[in-house]
Design a protein around this motif. Sequence first.
Motif, mmCIF file in Angstrom:
data_model
loop_
_atom_site.group_PDB
_atom_site.id
_atom_site.type_symbol
_atom_site.label_atom_id
_atom_site.label_comp_id
_atom_site.label_asym_id
_atom_site.label_seq_id
_atom_site.Cartn_x
_atom_site.Cartn_y
_atom_site.Cartn_z
ATOM 1 N N LEU A 162 0.594 -1.519 -0.092
ATOM 2 C CA LEU A 162 -0.037 0.062 -0.208
ATOM 3 C C LEU A 162 0.666 1.291 0.004
ATOM 4 C CD1 LEU A 162 -2.800 -0.883 2.448
ATOM 5 C CD2 LEU A 162 -3.102 -0.390 0.245
ATOM 6 N N MET A 163 1.988 1.355 0.731
ATOM 7 C CA MET A 163 2.834 2.468 0.969
ATOM 8 C C MET A 163 3.723 2.666 -0.348
ATOM 9 S SD MET A 163 2.113 4.100 3.573
ATOM 10 C CE MET A 163 0.376 3.925 3.197
ATOM 11 N N LEU A 164 3.934 1.476 -0.929
ATOM 12 C CA LEU A 164 4.678 1.554 -2.404
ATOM 13 C C LEU A 164 3.726 2.268 -3.464
ATOM 14 C CD1 LEU A 164 6.532 -1.861 -2.441
ATOM 15 C CD2 LEU A 164 7.679 0.581 -2.243
ATOM 16 N N ALA A 165 2.461 2.047 -3.341
ATOM 17 C CA ALA A 165 1.726 2.509 -4.190
ATOM 18 C C ALA A 165 1.047 4.035 -3.971
ATOM 19 C CB ALA A 165 0.435 1.641 -4.225
ATOM 20 N N VAL A 166 0.813 4.158 -2.732
ATOM 21 C CA VAL A 166 0.171 5.505 -2.442
ATOM 22 C C VAL A 166 1.023 6.513 -1.805
ATOM 23 C CG1 VAL A 166 -2.090 4.471 -2.727
ATOM 24 C CG2 VAL A 166 -1.050 4.915 -0.351
ATOM 25 N N SER A 167 1.988 6.130 -1.216
ATOM 26 C CA SER A 167 3.041 7.055 -0.356
ATOM 27 C C SER A 167 4.346 6.399 -0.584
ATOM 28 C CB SER A 167 2.535 7.222 1.057
ATOM 29 O OG SER A 167 1.137 7.767 1.022
ATOM 30 N N PRO A 168 4.996 6.452 -1.654
ATOM 31 C CA PRO A 168 6.387 5.678 -1.753
ATOM 32 C C PRO A 168 7.534 6.370 -0.604
ATOM 33 C CG PRO A 168 5.636 6.788 -3.751
ATOM 34 C CD PRO A 168 4.624 6.798 -2.713
#
Length: 250
Positions: A162-168
């Motif tokens: 999720l973080m890689l996608a929306v908040s890298p």
Amino acid sequence: MTWEEIGKLINSGMDSAIFPIGATEQHGPHLGCGMDAEIADRLCHAVSEITGALLMPLMPFGCSVGHSRRWPGTLSLQPKTMIDVVKELGDWAYASGIRRLFIVNSHVTNYAPLRCALEMLRADYDDMMLAVINSGSLSERVRQRHFSDADDWHANEAETALMLAVSPQMVREENVAQSDDEDRTKQCVFSHPVNRTSKNGVTGKPSLASVEQGEELFQWMVEDLSEIVRRGMQERPPLSFSYDEKIEFV
């Protein structure tokens, strides 16, 4: 929004609000401590835009006492403090005209105090409907993805994706491959703090995460939570008895 804008929207019939609640706590050596707050904020912003429901400001602190003081970065409320804070904010939401409150929780152990606050609010306000929705289990497909690599998951494949996608910017990619840690809780009778179940604050396999997985999972979460909110915006209580109405004996 200004108070005039909020008032006009409520007067037009919009009585629903989404309240994102996260946490600020260690998330292993590869994720920023604000991960839970970040996903709650991003998710609820997206769902508010789709449904038109009012969006309350993010509450970035939760009940994270179980993460111990072993790792720096955790900022936690006591459960009883969290109950009071959410109850009092619910009081003010009601005063503004909110009658349907969707509390969206992105940290597992927030649930117990949030449920207590829900009980208190609905006892005080007979015409207020409340729901506590856990972001990691808001639908079956979302739940399966979150639990795919651990039952007691934390900073795992799903959260990392999720973080890689929306908040890298929240991800330290150089640490991801070495951050996997096993779930040691399967045979436990007691609920142990994280310092006694994880070596590095992680439970699961963040090394399996990818941007593509995160994009798909986030889309599922937005779609499925939007559907829940839409249904809730139309829901009526199954029965109309007042909370304080006494049954009559004859």
